[in-house]
Design a protein around this motif. Structure first.
Motif, PDB file in Angstrom:
ATOM      1  N   ARG A  52      36.801  34.486  35.171  1.00  0.00           N
ATOM      2  CA  ARG A  52      37.261  35.722  34.557  1.00  0.00           C
ATOM      3  C   ARG A  52      36.616  36.939  35.217  1.00  0.00           C
ATOM      4  NH1 ARG A  52      36.845  33.809  28.190  1.00  0.00           N
ATOM      5  NH2 ARG A  52      38.405  32.141  28.354  1.00  0.00           N
ATOM      6  N   ALA A  53      37.366  37.998  35.280  1.00  0.00           N
ATOM      7  CA  ALA A  53      36.885  39.209  35.938  1.00  0.00           C
ATOM      8  C   ALA A  53      35.888  39.950  35.069  1.00  0.00           C
ATOM      9  CB  ALA A  53      38.067  40.121  36.265  1.00  0.00           C
ATOM     10  N   SER A  54      34.877  40.528  35.697  1.00  0.00           N
ATOM     11  CA  SER A  54      33.978  41.476  35.038  1.00  0.00           C
ATOM     12  C   SER A  54      34.517  42.870  35.294  1.00  0.00           C
ATOM     13  CB  SER A  54      32.564  41.355  35.596  1.00  0.00           C
ATOM     14  OG  SER A  54      31.808  42.505  35.273  1.00  0.00           O
ATOM     15  N   ALA A  55      34.856  43.587  34.218  1.00  0.00           N
ATOM     16  CA  ALA A  55      35.406  44.937  34.381  1.00  0.00           C
ATOM     17  C   ALA A  55      34.431  45.846  35.111  1.00  0.00           C
ATOM     18  CB  ALA A  55      35.770  45.518  33.014  1.00  0.00           C
ATOM     19  N   ASN A  56      33.137  45.663  34.890  1.00  0.00           N
ATOM     20  CA  ASN A  56      32.157  46.512  35.564  1.00  0.00           C
ATOM     21  C   ASN A  56      32.163  46.265  37.072  1.00  0.00           C
ATOM     22  OD1 ASN A  56      31.247  47.743  33.210  1.00  0.00           O
ATOM     23  ND2 ASN A  56      29.655  46.206  32.857  1.00  0.00           N
ATOM     24  N   GLN A  57      32.155  44.997  37.457  1.00  0.00           N
ATOM     25  CA  GLN A  57      32.140  44.674  38.881  1.00  0.00           C
ATOM     26  C   GLN A  57      33.457  45.073  39.546  1.00  0.00           C
ATOM     27  OE1 GLN A  57      33.846  41.943  40.563  1.00  0.00           O
ATOM     28  NE2 GLN A  57      32.739  42.126  42.505  1.00  0.00           N
TER      29      GLN A  57
END
Length: 486
Positions: free
Chosen positions: A223-228
């Motif tokens: 899953r993607a990290s919105a911050n990264q």
């Protein structure tokens, strides 16, 4: 009449109901700690209560088993307090309203606290049992496990003689945990000089629709990290539209949660605004393609907004370049347990302030040297970017012991009672066992427990039959351990 009076094991559910009758959320454990001390006094057992409300209770070996090595039985006495919106109960002052249908136990409109009250109840029932052959017992009840293993951190273990630890804080019957990750929080800072706008167009950029999740249990799901991802998107935008200046960026609430939403603000040269908007649409499509199989709801959008200033171009370039270099997600997989994450990082919280960017990273690994290596890597990246960091909440991992005698003894007890093989697993989350292994050199540990579903929620429920089986497995294990003293 007691709600659980008809359930077996009778003593276990009697103690559990008494424990549930007093409030015991994390940080509010004095009353339940005193209750455990009261039980020790009633049983005539030696006890110790420390300043943070941890309790240790000792019971001598049963006759004929005095030469058997001591065994530590351990659980935590705090619970996560959750209630429905229409529940009027003050969980800081009131006990739980227990319910049962004979198969499951739950609490009306609140969490149950089976994690980990049922462990404490089973241990108390064992201490009260005068018929069970057992080695010397050291019962350890810790506080505030749910908010960072605080009780285990504070516990003085110098008077504990046992070198076998049975932790009863697992939630899937037949699954025996023998390793966990250690962790540390890295608080990072990148400086950023600000300046007024010079006719640029202001934009708000939103990254939304991500699933997020716990960085201990779901970091391996891709899953993607919105911050990264926001850092990557803005760096890419800066390459497409030179002169982009970052004004703000923020996302996430907890270091150990994969961030699901980030919002940024940026200024771009007015004559390239259309190009910037086109880039955002293109990058949105790229993200949808990349994360189609694991985070298909991702959306990246922008809209014009008024700005009163932004970072200088030089500070923007330095900050976004550094963010792009910071690792995120799985870094190594475990060879002993295929499919288990060994080492990971999670950029959980990010916030721009007047002097620069602050962001927190949760580092996890069951191998201490790999955890240290990831901290070194972050230090090097931040130093190259002119930043700094501090560490907090550093707790040890629990590395898999290929030669564990206790593991084989527990598996034997389980097969004897349940007639089937148990499953050995490890977790990328943190457990108190890691701290005990660090504090007690040579400690052999295993964690198991009865079937608990939907813990930390108003749907939490405890299986009655599973509790009876796990209690009997624990008793059988102690019978086997007591034989070493004969």
């Amino acid at each position: 009449m007691a709600v659980l009076s008809g359930l077996e094991p009778k003593a276990v559910f009697e103690y559990f109901e008494k424990l549930c009758a007093v409030p015991h959320g994390s940080g509010n454990t004095k009353q339940i700690s005193d209750l455990c001390v009261g039980f020790a006094k009633e049983l005539g057992l030696r006890w110790r209560q420390d300043e943070v409300n941890n309790v240790v209770i000792w019971k001598d070996a049963s006759p004929g088993c005095e030469d058997a090595p001591p065994v530590i039985l351990q659980g935590h006495i705090d619970m996560v307090c959750v209630k429905t919106e229409d529940c009027a109960k003050d969980m800081a002052k009131e006990g739980l309203d227990l319910r049962t249908d004979g198969e499951w136990v739950w609490a009306e409109k609140t969490s149950l606290g089976g994690d980990n009250g049922i462990a404490v109840a089973m241990i108390l029932a064992i201490l009260a049992d005068g018929s069970l052959p057992h080695p010397p017992l050291e019962a350890v009840f810790t506080v505030d496990e749910e908010v960072g293993l605080e009780g285990a951190f504070a516990l003085d273990c110098s008077d504990l003689k046992g070198r076998k630890l049975v932790n009863l804080d697992s939630e899937e019957e037949g699954v025996f945990t023998v390793s966990c990750a250690g962790g540390v929080r890295v608080d990072c800072f990148l400086p950023g000089k600000r300046a007024p706008l010079n006719g640029e167009a202001g934009y708000k950029i939103s990254l939304e629709g991500l699933l997020g999740g716990h960085s201990g249990g779901e970091i391996h799901k891709g899953r993607a990290s919105a911050n990264q991802v926001m850092g990557r998107a803005l760096y890419s935008a800066m390459e497409r539209v030179p002169g982009l200046r970052l004004a703000d960026v923020r996302g996430g609430r907890f270091d150990n949660v994969i961030c699901s939403r980030n919002q940024a603000k940026a200024a771009v040269p007015a004559d390239r605004a259309g190009e910037f908007e086109a880039f955002i649409r293109e990058f949105d499509a790229a993200l949808k393609n990349e994360y189609a199989g694991c985070d298909g709801g991702v959306t990246l959008t922008c809209e014009k907004t008024a700005l009163d200033g932004a970072l200088t171009p030089e500070a923007t370039a330095n900050m976004l370049r550094t963010l792009l270099a910071v690792p995120q997600g799985v870094q190594a997989m475990n060879v002993d347990f295929p499919g288990l994450v060994q080492t990971s990082l999670n950029m959980g919280v990010m916030e721009m302030k007047e002097d620069g960017l602050y962001f927190g990273i949760s580092v996890r690994s069951c191998i201490a040297t790999q955890k240290d290596m990831m901290v070194q890597r972050l230090k090097a990246i931040l130093e190259l970017g002119g930043g700094s960091f501090t560490l907090r909440g550093n707790y040890p991992g629990w590395q898999y012991d290929r030669n564990s005698a206790l593991r084989e003894e527990v598996l034997g007890a389980y097969k004897s009672v349940c007639g089937k093989q148990g499953t050995i697993e490890a977790t990328h989350g943190g457990l108190e066992c890691g701290l005990f292994v660090e504090k007690l050199p040579g400690l052999d540990a295993v964690s198991f427990g009865p079937e608990l579903h939907d813990v930390h929620s108003v749907k939490e429920r405890l299986n009655v039959a599973s509790t009876q089986r796990v209690y009997e497995v624990t008793r059988e294990l102690l019978r086997r351990e007591s034989a070493a003293g004969k």
